[in-house]
Design a protein around this motif. Sequence first.
Motif, PDB file in Angstrom:
ATOM      1  N   ASP A  82       0.121 -17.805   5.922  1.00 36.08           N
ATOM      2  CA  ASP A  82       0.277 -17.776   4.466  1.00 36.08           C
ATOM      3  C   ASP A  82      -0.994 -18.261   3.771  1.00 36.08           C
ATOM      4  O   ASP A  82      -1.372 -19.414   3.877  1.00 36.08           O
ATOM      5  CB  ASP A  82       1.486 -18.580   3.985  1.00 36.08           C
ATOM      6  N   VAL A 113       1.423 -13.466   7.885  1.00 34.94           N
ATOM      7  CA  VAL A 113       2.191 -13.439   6.647  1.00 34.94           C
ATOM      8  C   VAL A 113       3.656 -13.659   7.000  1.00 34.94           C
ATOM      9  O   VAL A 113       4.246 -12.857   7.719  1.00 34.94           O
ATOM     10  CB  VAL A 113       2.002 -12.088   5.919  1.00 34.94           C
ATOM     11  N   THR A 114       4.227 -14.762   6.524  1.00 36.61           N
ATOM     12  CA  THR A 114       5.616 -15.062   6.876  1.00 36.61           C
ATOM     13  C   THR A 114       6.615 -14.210   6.098  1.00 36.61           C
ATOM     14  O   THR A 114       7.695 -13.922   6.597  1.00 36.61           O
ATOM     15  CB  THR A 114       5.943 -16.550   6.645  1.00 36.61           C
ATOM     16  N   HIS A 115       6.253 -13.845   4.883  1.00 39.23           N
ATOM     17  CA  HIS A 115       7.074 -12.932   4.105  1.00 39.23           C
ATOM     18  C   HIS A 115       6.228 -12.391   2.946  1.00 39.23           C
ATOM     19  O   HIS A 115       5.184 -12.938   2.625  1.00 39.23           O
ATOM     20  CB  HIS A 115       8.368 -13.591   3.598  1.00 39.23           C
ATOM     21  N   TYR A 116       6.673 -11.313   2.348  1.00 39.88           N
ATOM     22  CA  TYR A 116       5.851 -10.579   1.406  1.00 39.88           C
ATOM     23  C   TYR A 116       6.065 -10.960  -0.051  1.00 39.88           C
ATOM     24  O   TYR A 116       6.212 -10.113  -0.903  1.00 39.88           O
ATOM     25  CB  TYR A 116       6.024  -9.076   1.615  1.00 39.88           C
ATOM     26  N   HIS A 117       6.035 -12.238  -0.331  1.00 42.73           N
ATOM     27  CA  HIS A 117       5.963 -12.694  -1.718  1.00 42.73           C
ATOM     28  C   HIS A 117       4.484 -12.825  -2.065  1.00 42.73           C
ATOM     29  O   HIS A 117       3.681 -13.214  -1.206  1.00 42.73           O
ATOM     30  CB  HIS A 117       6.652 -14.039  -1.901  1.00 42.73           C
ATOM     31  N   PRO A 118       4.098 -12.550  -3.300  1.00 42.58           N
ATOM     32  CA  PRO A 118       2.677 -12.593  -3.651  1.00 42.58           C
ATOM     33  C   PRO A 118       2.008 -13.934  -3.379  1.00 42.58           C
ATOM     34  O   PRO A 118       0.831 -13.984  -3.059  1.00 42.58           O
ATOM     35  CB  PRO A 118       2.651 -12.280  -5.143  1.00 42.58           C
ATOM     36  N   HIS A 120       2.309 -15.737  -0.893  1.00 39.76           N
ATOM     37  CA  HIS A 120       2.076 -15.910   0.535  1.00 39.76           C
ATOM     38  C   HIS A 120       1.115 -14.864   1.105  1.00 39.76           C
ATOM     39  O   HIS A 120       0.590 -15.043   2.191  1.00 39.76           O
ATOM     40  CB  HIS A 120       3.401 -15.853   1.307  1.00 39.76           C
ATOM     41  N   VAL A 121       0.897 -13.766   0.377  1.00 42.47           N
ATOM     42  CA  VAL A 121       0.148 -12.649   0.955  1.00 42.47           C
ATOM     43  C   VAL A 121      -0.890 -12.069   0.002  1.00 42.47           C
ATOM     44  O   VAL A 121      -1.575 -11.130   0.352  1.00 42.47           O
ATOM     45  CB  VAL A 121       1.135 -11.553   1.412  1.00 42.47           C
ATOM     46  N   CYS A 135      -3.421  -7.476   8.171  1.00 41.64           N
ATOM     47  CA  CYS A 135      -2.820  -8.794   8.448  1.00 41.64           C
ATOM     48  C   CYS A 135      -1.708  -8.619   9.462  1.00 41.64           C
ATOM     49  O   CYS A 135      -1.072  -7.588   9.550  1.00 41.64           O
ATOM     50  CB  CYS A 135      -2.253  -9.401   7.166  1.00 41.64           C
TER      51      CYS A 135
END
Length: 136
Positions: A82, A113-118, A120-121, A135
């Motif tokens: 992240d 990237v643990t999840h696709y929230h802005p 975090h990525v 990534c």
Amino acid sequence: MDAPRKPPAYDAMLADHGFDPIESDGLTYPLGDYEPKFGEYFELMPGIGWTRTPVPGPLGHINNWILADRHEDGSAGFAIADTGLFMPQVIDAWKHLFEEGALHGQSATKIIVTHYHPDHVAAPAGWPTGSRRPCT
């Protein structure tokens, strides 16, 4: 009748950090209310580091994880889990870590990237590895 409560099982790796644990709503925070400053590296255990980067709004930050890793040629590096938002305060925090802080002289092997929230990525693909590989 409530079942007897067991004492919390603290992680032995965190016991040496000298913080007083806090319990809240059934959770135990072994580091108490400690949180690293933006651009500060905190080693949780060998090979696992924690930093935080700012986000706008009430949360104010996300956690970022720095994990010991190896480059394809076998040389030492680290993976970042992240990256945070692509905004000046976040870039400044990472620059501090790379230029003056705990990551000085090292290079990233990958970004996880643990999840696709802005928050975090949102940093560009390949940053700060210097490559344009996707990534992980």
